[in-house]
Scaffold this motif. Sequence first.
Motif, mmCIF file in Angstrom:
data_model
loop_
_atom_site.group_PDB
_atom_site.id
_atom_site.type_symbol
_atom_site.label_atom_id
_atom_site.label_comp_id
_atom_site.label_asym_id
_atom_site.label_seq_id
_atom_site.Cartn_x
_atom_site.Cartn_y
_atom_site.Cartn_z
ATOM 1 N N ARG A 91 -3.977 -1.087 -6.555
ATOM 2 C CA ARG A 91 -5.065 -0.167 -6.200
ATOM 3 C C ARG A 91 -5.544 -0.356 -4.764
ATOM 4 O O ARG A 91 -5.909 0.601 -4.100
ATOM 5 C CB ARG A 91 -6.256 -0.347 -7.138
ATOM 6 N N VAL A 92 -5.585 -1.602 -4.288
ATOM 7 C CA VAL A 92 -6.190 -1.867 -2.974
ATOM 8 C C VAL A 92 -5.174 -2.105 -1.862
ATOM 9 O O VAL A 92 -5.566 -2.260 -0.702
ATOM 10 C CB VAL A 92 -7.174 -3.061 -3.032
ATOM 11 N N ALA A 93 -3.897 -2.093 -2.158
ATOM 12 C CA ALA A 93 -2.868 -2.446 -1.163
ATOM 13 C C ALA A 93 -2.916 -1.583 0.093
ATOM 14 O O ALA A 93 -2.538 -2.047 1.170
ATOM 15 C CB ALA A 93 -1.479 -2.396 -1.791
ATOM 16 N N ASP A 94 -3.387 -0.349 -0.011
ATOM 17 C CA ASP A 94 -3.449 0.532 1.145
ATOM 18 C C ASP A 94 -4.869 0.772 1.641
ATOM 19 O O ASP A 94 -5.114 1.702 2.400
ATOM 20 C CB ASP A 94 -2.785 1.875 0.808
ATOM 21 N N ASP A 95 -5.793 -0.087 1.219
ATOM 22 C CA ASP A 95 -7.204 0.053 1.584
ATOM 23 C C ASP A 95 -7.617 -1.163 2.428
ATOM 24 O O ASP A 95 -7.919 -2.234 1.903
ATOM 25 C CB ASP A 95 -8.043 0.148 0.306
ATOM 26 N N VAL A 111 -0.560 -13.093 5.518
ATOM 27 C CA VAL A 111 0.258 -11.964 5.078
ATOM 28 C C VAL A 111 -0.622 -10.735 4.892
ATOM 29 O O VAL A 111 -0.285 -9.626 5.333
ATOM 30 C CB VAL A 111 1.006 -12.308 3.764
ATOM 31 N N VAL A 112 -1.772 -10.914 4.258
ATOM 32 C CA VAL A 112 -2.685 -9.795 4.018
ATOM 33 C C VAL A 112 -3.290 -9.316 5.337
ATOM 34 O O VAL A 112 -3.421 -8.109 5.567
ATOM 35 C CB VAL A 112 -3.763 -10.171 2.984
ATOM 36 N N GLU A 113 -3.646 -10.247 6.227
ATOM 37 C CA GLU A 113 -4.187 -9.850 7.532
ATOM 38 C C GLU A 113 -3.172 -9.025 8.323
ATOM 39 O O GLU A 113 -3.533 -8.018 8.950
ATOM 40 C CB GLU A 113 -4.609 -11.086 8.329
ATOM 41 N N ALA A 114 -1.904 -9.405 8.282
ATOM 42 C CA ALA A 114 -0.858 -8.632 8.967
ATOM 43 C C ALA A 114 -0.720 -7.249 8.336
ATOM 44 O O ALA A 114 -0.518 -6.253 9.044
ATOM 45 C CB ALA A 114 0.470 -9.384 8.918
ATOM 46 N N HIS A 115 -0.853 -7.187 7.033
ATOM 47 C CA HIS A 115 -0.782 -5.901 6.335
ATOM 48 C C HIS A 115 -1.967 -5.013 6.727
ATOM 49 O O HIS A 115 -1.795 -3.810 6.961
ATOM 50 C CB HIS A 115 -0.736 -6.127 4.825
ATOM 51 N N ILE A 116 -3.145 -5.603 6.827
ATOM 52 C CA ILE A 116 -4.327 -4.849 7.258
ATOM 53 C C ILE A 116 -4.096 -4.297 8.667
ATOM 54 O O ILE A 116 -4.384 -3.130 8.949
ATOM 55 C CB ILE A 116 -5.603 -5.720 7.202
ATOM 56 N N ALA A 117 -3.564 -5.133 9.546
ATOM 57 C CA ALA A 117 -3.292 -4.689 10.919
ATOM 58 C C ALA A 117 -2.300 -3.529 10.922
ATOM 59 O O ALA A 117 -2.466 -2.557 11.671
ATOM 60 C CB ALA A 117 -2.762 -5.854 11.754
ATOM 61 N N ALA A 118 -1.269 -3.608 10.086
ATOM 62 C CA ALA A 118 -0.292 -2.521 9.994
ATOM 63 C C ALA A 118 -0.941 -1.252 9.451
ATOM 64 O O ALA A 118 -0.662 -0.151 9.936
ATOM 65 C CB ALA A 118 0.885 -2.940 9.121
ATOM 66 N N LEU A 119 -1.824 -1.397 8.475
ATOM 67 C CA LEU A 119 -2.517 -0.231 7.915
ATOM 68 C C LEU A 119 -3.398 0.447 8.963
ATOM 69 O O LEU A 119 -3.407 1.672 9.076
ATOM 70 C CB LEU A 119 -3.388 -0.634 6.724
ATOM 71 N N THR A 120 -4.138 -0.349 9.701
ATOM 72 C CA THR A 120 -5.086 0.228 10.658
ATOM 73 C C THR A 120 -4.393 0.789 11.889
ATOM 74 O O THR A 120 -4.938 1.659 12.552
ATOM 75 C CB THR A 120 -6.161 -0.804 11.068
ATOM 76 N N SER A 121 -3.183 0.311 12.185
ATOM 77 C CA SER A 121 -2.451 0.837 13.345
ATOM 78 C C SER A 121 -1.504 1.969 12.955
ATOM 79 O O SER A 121 -0.895 2.586 13.824
ATOM 80 C CB SER A 121 -1.655 -0.284 14.015
ATOM 81 N N ARG A 151 6.307 -7.862 -1.512
ATOM 82 C CA ARG A 151 5.825 -9.229 -1.276
ATOM 83 C C ARG A 151 4.322 -9.226 -1.049
ATOM 84 O O ARG A 151 3.592 -10.048 -1.593
ATOM 85 C CB ARG A 151 6.521 -9.850 -0.069
ATOM 86 N N CYS A 152 3.867 -8.302 -0.232
ATOM 87 C CA CYS A 152 2.443 -8.240 0.084
ATOM 88 C C CYS A 152 1.617 -7.957 -1.163
ATOM 89 O O CYS A 152 0.590 -8.585 -1.380
ATOM 90 C CB CYS A 152 2.190 -7.191 1.159
ATOM 91 N N ARG A 153 2.061 -7.025 -1.995
ATOM 92 C CA ARG A 153 1.312 -6.730 -3.228
ATOM 93 C C ARG A 153 1.228 -7.955 -4.128
ATOM 94 O O ARG A 153 0.202 -8.201 -4.758
ATOM 95 C CB ARG A 153 1.941 -5.552 -3.969
ATOM 96 N N LEU A 154 2.304 -8.748 -4.204
ATOM 97 C CA LEU A 154 2.270 -9.964 -5.030
ATOM 98 C C LEU A 154 1.318 -10.996 -4.437
ATOM 99 O O LEU A 154 0.592 -11.676 -5.170
ATOM 100 C CB LEU A 154 3.674 -10.545 -5.193
ATOM 101 N N VAL A 155 1.303 -11.111 -3.123
ATOM 102 C CA VAL A 155 0.368 -12.038 -2.477
ATOM 103 C C VAL A 155 -1.069 -11.562 -2.695
ATOM 104 O O VAL A 155 -1.954 -12.367 -3.003
ATOM 105 C CB VAL A 155 0.708 -12.194 -0.976
ATOM 106 N N ILE A 156 -1.301 -10.258 -2.573
ATOM 107 C CA ILE A 156 -2.641 -9.711 -2.837
ATOM 108 C C ILE A 156 -3.042 -10.013 -4.280
ATOM 109 O O ILE A 156 -4.171 -10.427 -4.547
ATOM 110 C CB ILE A 156 -2.676 -8.193 -2.556
ATOM 111 N N ALA A 157 -2.107 -9.821 -5.211
ATOM 112 C CA ALA A 157 -2.397 -10.112 -6.622
ATOM 113 C C ALA A 157 -2.761 -11.579 -6.807
ATOM 114 O O ALA A 157 -3.707 -11.908 -7.537
ATOM 115 C CB ALA A 157 -1.200 -9.746 -7.501
ATOM 116 N N ALA A 158 -2.037 -12.467 -6.150
ATOM 117 C CA ALA A 158 -2.324 -13.904 -6.274
ATOM 118 C C ALA A 158 -3.706 -14.235 -5.707
ATOM 119 O O ALA A 158 -4.446 -15.029 -6.299
ATOM 120 C CB ALA A 158 -1.246 -14.718 -5.573
ATOM 121 N N LEU A 159 -4.054 -13.632 -4.571
ATOM 122 C CA LEU A 159 -5.381 -13.878 -4.005
ATOM 123 C C LEU A 159 -6.477 -13.308 -4.912
ATOM 124 O O LEU A 159 -7.525 -13.932 -5.077
ATOM 125 C CB LEU A 159 -5.476 -13.291 -2.598
#
Length: 135
Positions: A27-31, A67-77, A88-96
């Motif tokens: 749900r939050v991977a692109d937010d 990993v999540v910070e890099a994903h946020i940077a990619a989303l905002t750019s 991978r990022c979704r699994l890391v987000i799930a773990a966090l």
Amino acid sequence: MTPATRPPLDKLLASAPFQRSRHAAARVADDAEALSRLLEDVAAHEFGIGQLPDARGGIDIDIACAVVEAHIAALTSGEATGSVADARCRLVIAALHYLVDANDVIPDALPDGHVDDVVVMRWATRVARGEIPAE
């Protein structure tokens, strides 16, 4: 944490709490704002033993957060990422998410409430590093 006291990874990953975390991650991977809030929750999270420090060869929460910070940077750019990186990022987000979920397999308020979180975070760190496939 000895093998006798460590919950089996396959049972943790199949548990209802981790499945909730996977759904939350989807749900939050692109937010970017929701992901930033998750990182704030991780930074502020305490266990029954207090803060859970990273340990050499241990859980490396900073790697997962990076990993999540890099994903946020990619989303905002507006940069697109590949599907393997996204998985991978979704699994890391799930773990966090699991890490900060008070209603996980072993409630964090208990003295050993961090044990399941450590097992999940060690797995997520290996996923983030590409040592194991993102399933």
